[in-house]
Write a protein that holds these residues in place. Sequence first.
Motif, mmCIF file in Angstrom:
data_model
loop_
_atom_site.group_PDB
_atom_site.id
_atom_site.type_symbol
_atom_site.label_atom_id
_atom_site.label_comp_id
_atom_site.label_asym_id
_atom_site.label_seq_id
_atom_site.Cartn_x
_atom_site.Cartn_y
_atom_site.Cartn_z
ATOM 1 N N TRP A 176 103.131 50.541 85.676
ATOM 2 C CA TRP A 176 102.878 49.176 86.102
ATOM 3 C C TRP A 176 103.847 48.231 85.401
ATOM 4 C CZ3 TRP A 176 97.185 48.205 84.036
ATOM 5 C CH2 TRP A 176 97.099 48.572 82.686
ATOM 6 N N GLN A 177 103.996 47.055 86.011
ATOM 7 C CA GLN A 177 104.751 45.978 85.372
ATOM 8 C C GLN A 177 103.898 45.418 84.233
ATOM 9 O OE1 GLN A 177 105.658 41.464 86.690
ATOM 10 N NE2 GLN A 177 106.551 42.998 88.059
ATOM 11 N N VAL A 178 104.541 45.143 83.112
ATOM 12 C CA VAL A 178 103.838 44.571 81.968
ATOM 13 C C VAL A 178 104.379 43.158 81.751
ATOM 14 C CG1 VAL A 178 103.236 44.843 79.542
ATOM 15 C CG2 VAL A 178 103.526 46.873 80.989
ATOM 16 N N PHE A 179 103.483 42.178 81.755
ATOM 17 C CA PHE A 179 103.836 40.757 81.831
ATOM 18 C C PHE A 179 103.059 40.035 80.729
ATOM 19 C CE2 PHE A 179 103.592 36.461 83.352
ATOM 20 C CZ PHE A 179 104.505 36.261 84.385
ATOM 21 N N SER A 230 107.154 49.835 84.652
ATOM 22 C CA SER A 230 108.143 49.662 85.726
ATOM 23 C C SER A 230 109.089 48.513 85.420
ATOM 24 C CB SER A 230 107.443 49.438 87.068
ATOM 25 O OG SER A 230 106.591 48.300 87.025
ATOM 26 N N GLU A 231 108.556 47.422 84.879
ATOM 27 C CA GLU A 231 109.363 46.268 84.457
ATOM 28 C C GLU A 231 108.637 45.557 83.337
ATOM 29 O OE1 GLU A 231 109.523 46.853 88.883
ATOM 30 O OE2 GLU A 231 107.969 45.806 87.741
ATOM 31 N N LEU A 232 109.382 44.735 82.600
ATOM 32 C CA LEU A 232 108.808 43.854 81.587
ATOM 33 C C LEU A 232 109.185 42.418 81.919
ATOM 34 C CD1 LEU A 232 109.651 45.795 78.297
ATOM 35 C CD2 LEU A 232 107.350 45.098 78.981
ATOM 36 N N VAL A 233 108.191 41.532 81.952
ATOM 37 C CA VAL A 233 108.437 40.094 82.083
ATOM 38 C C VAL A 233 107.800 39.437 80.864
ATOM 39 C CG1 VAL A 233 108.093 38.017 83.463
ATOM 40 C CG2 VAL A 233 108.437 40.232 84.604
ATOM 41 N N LEU A 234 108.629 38.793 80.039
ATOM 42 C CA LEU A 234 108.197 38.307 78.741
ATOM 43 C C LEU A 234 108.530 36.832 78.579
ATOM 44 C CD1 LEU A 234 109.625 41.272 76.617
ATOM 45 C CD2 LEU A 234 107.345 41.084 77.638
ATOM 46 N N THR A 284 104.595 40.402 72.328
ATOM 47 C CA THR A 284 104.560 41.359 71.227
ATOM 48 C C THR A 284 103.831 42.626 71.649
ATOM 49 O OG1 THR A 284 104.188 39.370 69.863
ATOM 50 C CG2 THR A 284 104.149 41.506 68.736
ATOM 51 N N LEU A 285 102.645 42.434 72.222
ATOM 52 C CA LEU A 285 101.849 43.573 72.663
ATOM 53 C C LEU A 285 102.564 44.328 73.784
ATOM 54 C CD1 LEU A 285 99.251 45.211 72.544
ATOM 55 C CD2 LEU A 285 98.172 43.496 74.033
ATOM 56 N N ALA A 286 103.219 43.597 74.689
ATOM 57 C CA ALA A 286 103.970 44.243 75.766
ATOM 58 C C ALA A 286 105.065 45.144 75.206
ATOM 59 C CB ALA A 286 104.578 43.182 76.690
ATOM 60 N N LEU A 287 105.781 44.657 74.208
ATOM 61 C CA LEU A 287 106.851 45.454 73.603
ATOM 62 C C LEU A 287 106.293 46.665 72.867
ATOM 63 C CD1 LEU A 287 109.057 42.514 72.300
ATOM 64 C CD2 LEU A 287 109.706 44.155 74.091
ATOM 65 N N ALA A 288 105.191 46.468 72.130
ATOM 66 C CA ALA A 288 104.575 47.594 71.421
ATOM 67 C C ALA A 288 104.129 48.662 72.416
ATOM 68 C CB ALA A 288 103.391 47.103 70.592
#
Length: 320
Positions: free
Chosen positions: A107-110, A131-135, A117-121
């Motif tokens: 899944w995309q993590v946004f 699938s993607e990161l939107v930060l 921070t949590l998305a990167l961890a």
Amino acid sequence: MTPRRTLYPPIEPFESGMLDVGDGHSIYWERCGTRGGKPVVFLHGGPGAGCSADQRRQFDPALYDILLFDQRGCGRSTPFASLDHNTTWDLVADMERLRAMCGHEKWQVFGGSWGSTLALAYAETHPERVSELVLRGIFLGTEREYDWLYRYGASALYPEGWEEFAGHVPEDERGDLVEAYRRRLTSDDEATRTAAAKAWSRWEALVVTLLPDPAIVEHSTDDEHAVAIARIENHFFHNMCWFEPGQLLANAGRLKGIPGVIVQGRHDCCTPPESAWALKKAWPDVDLQIVPDAGHLFSEPGITDGLIRASDRFAGKEGI
């Protein structure tokens, strides 16, 4: 100039519930948009802020299957404001439980602020699931960032707010404000906990917007909201988010091959742009967008525009 994008219209969840994640915790989750659409998980900030209805609106509901959840101890999750078994790595494990519950392969993590921070961890632990990161508003959990907020940095830009924040504790405790506040936020006395929580949350509310916003301050210092966010933030920051020094940057190579967008306010006084720039250098593939007239919050027009365009882009709507 191209008109800035705004949030999608309000939507309601098509499904919601509580997930028992063990350790005495149950977390609230909700799914919005279209079942079977492009999967995305939204990670709120704080830690301890909980989700809001407007955060659902950063995605085209016709194209996305949107999962939002209140992290341990906050929002509608229980037990309220609990610090027990509440760490970064507990939250990463909760995300995997939620992904499996939804049946998504990836899944995309946004996420923004602490959500970044949590998305990167999560992404560095489970890159095959992203699938993607939107930060937004990058926070890497480094000592330099804590010092900016709680020793010297933001204090020079908001001296009157800093004086009130630091003045909540005796002068001989001001050398380590995170520890001084920890003692009060974990006090057995409810009045002591609430007063400290409101002072902590008021300081944060002052630095997150480009222009003063009394509504943000009022919301942030509401007793219940303030207690959750102050206790949980302080708990995480006291423990350096359970990271080794420089861990997120050191492991950024694990993000190779994951498409990403960072939307960062130029005048973000909560999480200054140098962390976003450092992450860009460690993860060259990411598209770093520095918004010239924005601070920290997703609701600021330039930040909203960048995030909506990113979510549209990864749903195949680039250029709209």
